[in-house]
Enzyme design. Sequence first.
Site, PDB file in Angstrom:
ATOM      1  N   CYS A 224       0.815  -1.219   0.000  1.00 55.19           N
ATOM      2  CA  CYS A 224       0.000   0.000   0.000  1.00 55.19           C
ATOM      3  C   CYS A 224       0.848   1.269   0.000  1.00 55.19           C
ATOM      4  O   CYS A 224       0.605   2.191  -0.773  1.00 55.19           O
ATOM      5  CB  CYS A 224      -0.929  -0.015   1.215  1.00 55.19           C
ATOM      6  SG  CYS A 224      -2.092   1.362   1.259  1.00 55.19           S
TER       7      CYS A 224
ATOM      8  N   HIS B 133      -3.557   2.480   5.879  1.00 57.66           N
ATOM      9  CA  HIS B 133      -3.945   2.691   4.487  1.00 57.66           C
ATOM     10  C   HIS B 133      -3.449   4.062   4.032  1.00 57.66           C
ATOM     11  O   HIS B 133      -3.320   4.989   4.838  1.00 57.66           O
ATOM     12  CB  HIS B 133      -5.463   2.600   4.342  1.00 57.66           C
ATOM     13  CG  HIS B 133      -5.923   2.672   2.930  1.00 57.66           C
ATOM     14  ND1 HIS B 133      -5.424   1.861   1.937  1.00 57.66           N
ATOM     15  CD2 HIS B 133      -6.840   3.487   2.321  1.00 57.66           C
ATOM     16  CE1 HIS B 133      -6.008   2.149   0.790  1.00 57.66           C
ATOM     17  NE2 HIS B 133      -6.863   3.127   0.992  1.00 57.66           N
TER      18      HIS B 133
END
Length: 347
Positions: free
Chosen positions: A98, A171
């Site tokens: 990510c 995230h």
Amino acid sequence: MSWAAIENDPGVFTELLQQMQVKGLQVDELYSLDLDALKDLQYAELWAHCAVLSVFSRPIYGLIVLYKWRPPEKDERPVIKDAVPNLFFANQIINNACATQAILSVLLNSPGVTLSDDLKKLKEFAKDLPPELKGLAIVNCESIRMCSNSFARSEIPEEQKSSSNDDDVYHFISYVPVDGVLYELDGLKEGPISLGKCPGGVGDMGWLKMAQPVILERIDRFTQNEIRFSVMAILKNRKEMYTAELKELQRKRESLLSQMGDPTPGRHVPSVEQSLAEVAAQIEAVTEKIIMEEEKFKKWKTENIRRKHNYVPFLFNFLKILEEKQQLKPLIEKAKTKQKSHSTNPR
């Protein structure tokens, strides 16, 4: 082909850029999204005698918001599902990729960034693929994976770690201007989100003014239940920018010194002296900034060396020596006693 989680740190991300052979950039954490603070990052004005000598642009190529992941809330904003010319959007395929993918979302959408040969090949190969296949192309790029995994802590192999509901999963969302439009790039969504048309490009304040309220609104939602979030900027190398500013100031100082020695009648000596003092003060300030950048990069380098080092063999042998000298058990008992006294006598 596994990807290891890497620490969320500007020093890590800056060295990651270097290892991917992307030169002249760095990643800095932003502690304020105040427009004046962003303007100071974006521009530098050199002054003398109340007049602007020159304006230096310090491009910010993109912003990355990091936060602890939680089940997604309902988002009514429309997602662009059709391909957008010149916009590289990839779906997130693997969790541990990510951070690297968020950085690539900025790099591959910034014409002003000089990409490495590997990144050029990746962009060319995947440009016409749908988002999910773009994501797959990224995670299957061996050179990028190796660069990212070089920052993984070596104590415990990633495949041996057990996950739990309490794991900290983070995230990343990227914000980048492309062809006069500001986009939010979230690899967990079907496509990019257009935040509207923005004047100028990476060297202009327009897109930062548009991104600021969007990011602040997201942060406000985070802080209701979670304090672990940060905003990072991918920007032009600060030391290189300050060095260019310093050279310009030094040229101006030489020009003013030559005026001081000019015997032409009618010269305004006090005015020249004042300008010379102002330029000298700016030279001192910029020199200090260069020194601070050098110290920051030295600190980052030391921290990254420590991150990559495997301390387990040392700790294992240290405990083994303590046991051989019959010192381990007394230390354990002492620690237990100390912990018990703290629990029975809380402050």
